[in-house]
Structures are given as C-alpha cells and as structure tokens.
Design an enzyme around this catalytic site. Structure first.
Site, PDB file in Angstrom:
ATOM      1  N   ASP A 112       0.838  -1.299  -0.096  1.00 44.33           N
ATOM      2  CA  ASP A 112      -0.063  -0.042   0.024  1.00 44.33           C
ATOM      3  C   ASP A 112       0.894   1.152   0.057  1.00 44.33           C
ATOM      4  O   ASP A 112       0.573   2.171  -0.717  1.00 44.33           O
ATOM      5  CB  ASP A 112      -0.692  -0.109   1.204  1.00 44.33           C
ATOM      6  N   TYR A 130      -0.670  -8.337   7.504  1.00 48.48           N
ATOM      7  CA  TYR A 130      -1.861  -9.127   8.021  1.00 48.48           C
ATOM      8  C   TYR A 130      -1.628 -10.351   8.792  1.00 48.48           C
ATOM      9  O   TYR A 130      -2.549 -10.984   9.032  1.00 48.48           O
ATOM     10  CB  TYR A 130      -2.907  -8.849   6.806  1.00 48.48           C
TER      11      TYR A 130
HETATM   12  N1  APR Z   1       5.721  -5.427  -4.322  1.00 47.08           N
HETATM   13  C1  APR Z   1       5.276  -6.364  -4.328  1.00 47.08           C
HETATM   14  N2  APR Z   1       4.797  -6.955  -3.102  1.00 47.08           N
HETATM   15  C2  APR Z   1       4.962  -6.298  -1.938  1.00 47.08           C
HETATM   16  C3  APR Z   1       5.546  -4.942  -2.010  1.00 47.08           C
HETATM   17  C4  APR Z   1       5.844  -4.362  -3.176  1.00 47.08           C
HETATM   18  N3  APR Z   1       6.365  -3.188  -3.494  1.00 47.08           N
HETATM   19  N4  APR Z   1       5.840  -4.481  -0.544  1.00 47.08           N
HETATM   20  C5  APR Z   1       5.326  -5.317   0.209  1.00 47.08           C
HETATM   21  N5  APR Z   1       5.002  -6.575  -0.809  1.00 47.08           N
HETATM   22  C6  APR Z   1       4.513  -7.847  -0.193  1.00 47.08           C
HETATM   23  C7  APR Z   1       4.642  -8.447   1.268  1.00 47.08           C
HETATM   24  O1  APR Z   1       6.265  -8.772   1.225  1.00 47.08           O
HETATM   25  C8  APR Z   1       3.736  -9.209   1.426  1.00 47.08           C
HETATM   26  O2  APR Z   1       4.011 -10.514   0.913  1.00 47.08           O
HETATM   27  O3  APR Z   1       3.001  -7.862  -0.220  1.00 47.08           O
HETATM   28  C9  APR Z   1       2.511  -8.698   0.231  1.00 47.08           C
HETATM   29  C10 APR Z   1       1.583  -8.213   1.402  1.00 47.08           C
HETATM   30  O4  APR Z   1       1.783  -7.491   2.297  1.00 47.08           O
HETATM   31  P1  APR Z   1       1.503  -6.151   3.020  1.00 47.08           P
HETATM   32  O5  APR Z   1       1.646  -5.224   2.032  1.00 47.08           O
HETATM   33  O6  APR Z   1       1.923  -5.890   4.425  1.00 47.08           O
HETATM   34  O7  APR Z   1      -0.131  -6.168   3.066  1.00 47.08           O
HETATM   35  P2  APR Z   1      -1.114  -7.083   3.861  1.00 47.08           P
HETATM   36  O8  APR Z   1      -0.617  -8.117   4.583  1.00 47.08           O
HETATM   37  O9  APR Z   1      -2.453  -7.394   3.073  1.00 47.08           O
HETATM   38  O10 APR Z   1      -1.482  -6.137   5.019  1.00 47.08           O
HETATM   39  C11 APR Z   1      -2.166  -4.797   4.647  1.00 47.08           C
HETATM   40  O11 APR Z   1      -0.530  -3.316   5.440  1.00 47.08           O
HETATM   41  O12 APR Z   1       0.458  -1.854   4.172  1.00 47.08           O
HETATM   42  C12 APR Z   1      -0.565  -2.150   5.023  1.00 47.08           C
HETATM   43  O13 APR Z   1      -2.266  -0.456   4.713  1.00 47.08           O
HETATM   44  C13 APR Z   1      -1.978  -1.610   4.611  1.00 47.08           C
HETATM   45  O14 APR Z   1      -3.399  -1.853   6.540  1.00 47.08           O
HETATM   46  C14 APR Z   1      -2.770  -2.547   5.373  1.00 47.08           C
HETATM   47  C15 APR Z   1      -2.101  -3.779   5.764  1.00 47.08           C
END
Ligand code: APR
Length: 183
Positions: free
Chosen positions: A31, A129
């Site tokens: 995000d 998450y």
């Molecule tokens: N490109 C691809 N994948 C990514 C990137 C990127 N730039 N950055 C992180 N990831 C991966 C993480 O390593 C993980 O495997 O995306 C996957 C999902 O991780 P998160 O981004 O933490 O998402 P999630 O687990 O669904 O948690 C959502 O996190 O960022 C906050 O605002 C968001 O509150 C929400 C929560």
C-alpha cells in the site's frame, strides 16, 4: 498465469492490485509502495471515494478501482484482505479464509470488468496482516485458476516481493496442478 519476483510498482500492466486497508488512505507494505510510486492522485481518488461512495471505507473482501497516477498502469484496484486470526476460535479461520478468497476474486473480477488485459497481484494478507504465505498462495492461485474469461483478465501476474514467497507460490502451483509459470 505468471509468477514474478519483484516490486509490483514497476509492473507495466493494465491494473495493479493494492493490498489496502479499509480506511483506503494508505499504509505500509505494498500500500505504501503504491502510494509512494503512484503519487498524490491515487490518494486524492481514495479520499473522493471516502467522501462519496465509501463513507465507511472499503469492506474486507471488496475491491474498488482508482487511477494509477504515475504508475505504468491504468488502474489501481484496491482490495482489503483479512487479518490472520491466529486461532480457529468458533470457525473464525474459515470465515476469514472465505474473505481472503473474496478479496482475490473481487480484484480479478473487477479487473476483467474494467477491460484490463493484464493485472499484477501481490500476496494480499501475507505481510502485515500475518496470513501464512503457503495458505495465501493456495487461495490466490486457486481463485485465479478457477476464474473464467469474465472473472479475470487474460494475463494474471502474481508479483512476489521475495524469493521465499515466490517459492511458496511455485510450490502451491505445483501441488495444485495449476499452470502458473515463474518468469
Ligand atoms: N511489491 C510487491 N509485493 C510487495 C511490495 C511491493 N512493492 N511490498 C510489500 N509486498 C508484499 C509483502 O512482502 C507481502 O508478501 O506484499 C505482501 C502483502 O503484504 P502487505 O503489503 O503488508 O499487505 P497485507 O499483509 O495485506 O497487510 C495490509 O498493511 O500496508 C498495510 O495499509 C496496509 O493496513 C494494510 C495492511
């Protein structure tokens, strides 16, 4: 269906899926990366959604599109995955797993409805998450494999941020007999 290890903000596709939270106003992880790389237009569009059609935010499992701002895509499709419950109290795990499936299904279905020819998808819920990556891989690939032409774009590319997550997706594809190839 493709599996790629990399940064989803660098993908040149029609739609990029964001693992957002219900507030839709940014965060960490993917995000944060999407808002940083995509610029203020994405946040402005999210704020407008909160002001109009989504006053209470985006429910877990739903998906909504905005402009992709400066990203090499036409849309960002924001979805909200469930937080891993950690225990299976009263069937909570299964209830939330259904929401995880819904988040992927909603995102792919919206991409198809928008007319996207290609969509990049992160491992929603596998980061902050806390959902176990092996299970996220099984759910994500299962939903994509079951999607017909009206339910997903022709090209679905899972973009994994680390080798370990990529390996989990490759393992899940192999074990599930799902034709996804690492590129
Ligand atoms: N490109 C691809 N994948 C990514 C990137 C990127 N730039 N950055 C992180 N990831 C991966 C993480 O390593 C993980 O495997 O995306 C996957 C999902 O991780 P998160 O981004 O933490 O998402 P999630 O687990 O669904 O948690 C959502 O996190 O960022 C906050 O605002 C968001 O509150 C929400 C929560």
């Amino acid at each position: 269906m493709e599996l790629v290890t990399g940064d989803i903000t660098a993908e040149r596709v029609d739609a990029i899926v964001n693992a957002a939270n219900s507030q839709l106003l940014g965060g960490g992880g993917v995000d944060g990366a999407i808002h940083r790389a995509g610029g203020g237009a994405i946040l402005a569009a999210c704020r407008e959604l909160r002001r109009t059609s989504l006053p209470d935010g985006l429910p877990t499992g739903d998906a909504v599109e905005t402009t992709a701002g400066l990203l090499e895509a036409r849309w960002v499709i924001h979805t909200v995955g469930p937080v891993y419950p950690g225990t299976d109290a009263a069937g909570e795990l299964e209830r939330r797993r259904a929401l995880l499936e819904r988040a992927y299904r909603s995102s792919l279905g919206l991409a198809a409805a928008l007319g996207a020819g290609s969509v990049a998808v992160p491992a929603v819920s596998a980061g902050i998450y806390g959902w176990p990556v092996d299970d996220v891989a099984r759910v994500a690939l299962g939903v994509a494999a079951a999607a017909d032409a009206s339910a997903a774009p022709p090209l679905v590319r899972f973009v994994l941020f680390s080798e370990s997550v990529s390996r989990a997706f490759e393992r899940a594809a192999r074990e599930g007999g799902i034709p996804a190839h690492a590129v």
